[in-house]
Motif scaffolding. Structure first.
Motif, PDB file in Angstrom:
ATOM      1  N   HIS A   6       0.817  -1.208   0.000  1.00 38.23           N
ATOM      2  CA  HIS A   6       0.000   0.000   0.000  1.00 38.23           C
ATOM      3  C   HIS A   6       0.856   1.266   0.000  1.00 38.23           C
ATOM      4  O   HIS A   6       0.490   2.273   0.598  1.00 38.23           O
ATOM      5  CB  HIS A   6      -0.959   0.003   1.194  1.00 38.23           C
ATOM      6  CG  HIS A   6      -1.934  -1.123   1.150  1.00 38.23           C
ATOM      7  ND1 HIS A   6      -2.848  -1.274   0.141  1.00 38.23           N
ATOM      8  CD2 HIS A   6      -2.121  -2.166   1.978  1.00 38.23           C
ATOM      9  CE1 HIS A   6      -3.565  -2.349   0.358  1.00 38.23           C
ATOM     10  NE2 HIS A   6      -3.145  -2.908   1.467  1.00 38.23           N
ATOM     11  N   GLU A   8       1.678   4.456  -1.108  1.00 38.96           N
ATOM     12  CA  GLU A   8       1.014   5.490  -1.915  1.00 38.96           C
ATOM     13  C   GLU A   8       2.003   6.363  -2.683  1.00 38.96           C
ATOM     14  O   GLU A   8       1.631   7.054  -3.619  1.00 38.96           O
ATOM     15  CB  GLU A   8       0.135   6.383  -1.018  1.00 38.96           C
ATOM     16  CG  GLU A   8      -0.971   5.624  -0.311  1.00 38.96           C
ATOM     17  CD  GLU A   8      -1.970   4.981  -1.261  1.00 38.96           C
ATOM     18  OE1 GLU A   8      -2.205   5.510  -2.365  1.00 38.96           O
ATOM     19  OE2 GLU A   8      -2.508   3.919  -0.899  1.00 38.96           O
ATOM     20  N   HIS A  93     -10.331   4.203  -2.907  1.00 36.21           N
ATOM     21  CA  HIS A  93     -10.628   3.726  -1.557  1.00 36.21           C
ATOM     22  C   HIS A  93     -12.121   3.735  -1.286  1.00 36.21           C
ATOM     23  O   HIS A  93     -12.589   3.124  -0.341  1.00 36.21           O
ATOM     24  CB  HIS A  93      -9.860   4.538  -0.512  1.00 36.21           C
ATOM     25  CG  HIS A  93      -8.382   4.347  -0.631  1.00 36.21           C
ATOM     26  ND1 HIS A  93      -7.764   3.154  -0.322  1.00 36.21           N
ATOM     27  CD2 HIS A  93      -7.406   5.155  -1.091  1.00 36.21           C
ATOM     28  CE1 HIS A  93      -6.475   3.250  -0.554  1.00 36.21           C
ATOM     29  NE2 HIS A  93      -6.219   4.453  -1.032  1.00 36.21           N
ATOM     30  N   ASP A 145     -20.126  -2.759   2.548  1.00 39.75           N
ATOM     31  CA  ASP A 145     -18.976  -1.925   2.865  1.00 39.75           C
ATOM     32  C   ASP A 145     -17.699  -2.533   2.293  1.00 39.75           C
ATOM     33  O   ASP A 145     -17.189  -3.515   2.801  1.00 39.75           O
ATOM     34  CB  ASP A 145     -18.838  -1.759   4.385  1.00 39.75           C
ATOM     35  CG  ASP A 145     -17.716  -0.806   4.758  1.00 39.75           C
ATOM     36  OD1 ASP A 145     -17.158  -0.139   3.858  1.00 39.75           O
ATOM     37  OD2 ASP A 145     -17.387  -0.728   5.949  1.00 39.75           O
ATOM     38  N   CYS A 146     -17.217  -1.944   1.215  1.00 41.64           N
ATOM     39  CA  CYS A 146     -15.965  -2.395   0.584  1.00 41.64           C
ATOM     40  C   CYS A 146     -14.862  -1.374   0.786  1.00 41.64           C
ATOM     41  O   CYS A 146     -13.807  -1.468   0.155  1.00 41.64           O
ATOM     42  CB  CYS A 146     -16.175  -2.591  -0.917  1.00 41.64           C
ATOM     43  SG  CYS A 146     -17.360  -3.854  -1.315  1.00 41.64           S
ATOM     44  N   SER A 147     -15.094  -0.391   1.640  1.00 39.92           N
ATOM     45  CA  SER A 147     -14.112   0.674   1.805  1.00 39.92           C
ATOM     46  C   SER A 147     -12.765   0.100   2.218  1.00 39.92           C
ATOM     47  O   SER A 147     -12.664  -0.744   3.102  1.00 39.92           O
ATOM     48  CB  SER A 147     -14.592   1.700   2.830  1.00 39.92           C
ATOM     49  OG  SER A 147     -14.830   1.072   4.071  1.00 39.92           O
ATOM     50  N   GLY A 148     -11.745   0.537   1.525  1.00 37.48           N
ATOM     51  CA  GLY A 148     -10.385   0.108   1.813  1.00 37.48           C
ATOM     52  C   GLY A 148      -9.994  -1.224   1.199  1.00 37.48           C
ATOM     53  O   GLY A 148      -8.855  -1.650   1.338  1.00 37.48           O
ATOM     54  N   TYR A 150     -10.037  -1.954  -2.126  1.00 34.01           N
ATOM     55  CA  TYR A 150      -9.421  -1.805  -3.448  1.00 34.01           C
ATOM     56  C   TYR A 150      -7.909  -1.599  -3.326  1.00 34.01           C
ATOM     57  O   TYR A 150      -7.432  -0.858  -2.480  1.00 34.01           O
ATOM     58  CB  TYR A 150     -10.018  -0.617  -4.206  1.00 34.01           C
ATOM     59  CG  TYR A 150      -9.471  -0.510  -5.610  1.00 34.01           C
ATOM     60  CD1 TYR A 150     -10.134  -1.108  -6.666  1.00 34.01           C
ATOM     61  CD2 TYR A 150      -8.280   0.152  -5.878  1.00 34.01           C
ATOM     62  CE1 TYR A 150      -9.628  -1.045  -7.957  1.00 34.01           C
ATOM     63  CE2 TYR A 150      -7.759   0.220  -7.159  1.00 34.01           C
ATOM     64  CZ  TYR A 150      -8.439  -0.379  -8.194  1.00 34.01           C
ATOM     65  OH  TYR A 150      -7.931  -0.315  -9.458  1.00 34.01           O
ATOM     66  N   HIS A 151      -7.169  -2.293  -4.190  1.00 29.37           N
ATOM     67  CA  HIS A 151      -5.734  -2.054  -4.335  1.00 29.37           C
ATOM     68  C   HIS A 151      -5.388  -2.332  -5.787  1.00 29.37           C
ATOM     69  O   HIS A 151      -5.785  -3.366  -6.351  1.00 29.37           O
ATOM     70  CB  HIS A 151      -4.916  -2.954  -3.409  1.00 29.37           C
ATOM     71  CG  HIS A 151      -3.464  -2.639  -3.463  1.00 29.37           C
ATOM     72  ND1 HIS A 151      -2.616  -3.224  -4.373  1.00 29.37           N
ATOM     73  CD2 HIS A 151      -2.708  -1.779  -2.744  1.00 29.37           C
ATOM     74  CE1 HIS A 151      -1.401  -2.744  -4.206  1.00 29.37           C
ATOM     75  NE2 HIS A 151      -1.424  -1.865  -3.225  1.00 29.37           N
TER      76      HIS A 151
END
Length: 170
Positions: A6, A8, A93, A145-148, A150-151
């Motif tokens: 992760h 960034e 995100h 709730d799929c927050s966080g 994604y990558h």
């Protein structure tokens, strides 16, 4: 330099583009992907097919989803797709599993659709495609709730659609 999952500060698109340029590659269209003319969607696509659209814009992007087709009681005159997508305003995100029309899937914001394709798996049956469609619709309904999640490299739209089809992200 070893990359952290992760990190960034790393521009993953720049890394991928650099590798593609070094190998003189123009596109990363998967070998199992076969082009589909938009006008032929009703003839070429089946419920549960894994589809992708190659877009042209600032960067070439492949976006994957699961083709549902027409769904009784929900926009019955439109073909539908389930995908894992994050609105540009929210960033990746804010990604979530969405049910949307094929037109919305093909016409991504700030992008221009260049090509629609379908993945043609070697072991393909209508039962497997129906399982894929049912799983994608269930995840859309139940996974709010799929927050966080994604990558870019480890958990993206391609992983979602492939997982629905094969139960493996690869």
């Amino acid at each position: 330099m070893l990359l952290k999952p992760h990190d960034e500060s790393v521009d993953a698109f720049a890394l991928i583009e650099g590798a593609m340029n070094a190998m003189d590659m123009k596109s990363m269209l998967p070998s199992l992907a076969h082009p589909v003319e938009i006008a032929e969607v009703d003839k070429e696509l089946n419920r549960g097919d894994q589809i992708l659209v190659r877009t042209a814009g600032r960067k070439e992007v492949f976006h994957h989803g699961v083709f549902i087709g027409r769904l009784p009681g929900v926009l019955e005159d439109k073909n539908l797709v389930v995908d894992f997508w994050g609105p540009p305003k929210e960033g990746k995100h804010g990604a979530r599993i969405r049910l949307r029309t094929l037109t919305e899937f093909i016409t991504m914001p700030r992008q221009r659709a260049a090509q629609l394709a379908v993945m043609r798996w070697k072991r393909d049956t209508q039962d497997l495609r129906e399982f894929t469609a049912t799983l994608a619709l269930t995840l859309h309904k139940d996974l709010k709730d799929c927050s966080g999640l994604y990558h870019l490299l480890n958990s993206n739209c391609s992983h979602f659609a492939t997982w629905c089809r094969t139960l493996s992200p690869d």
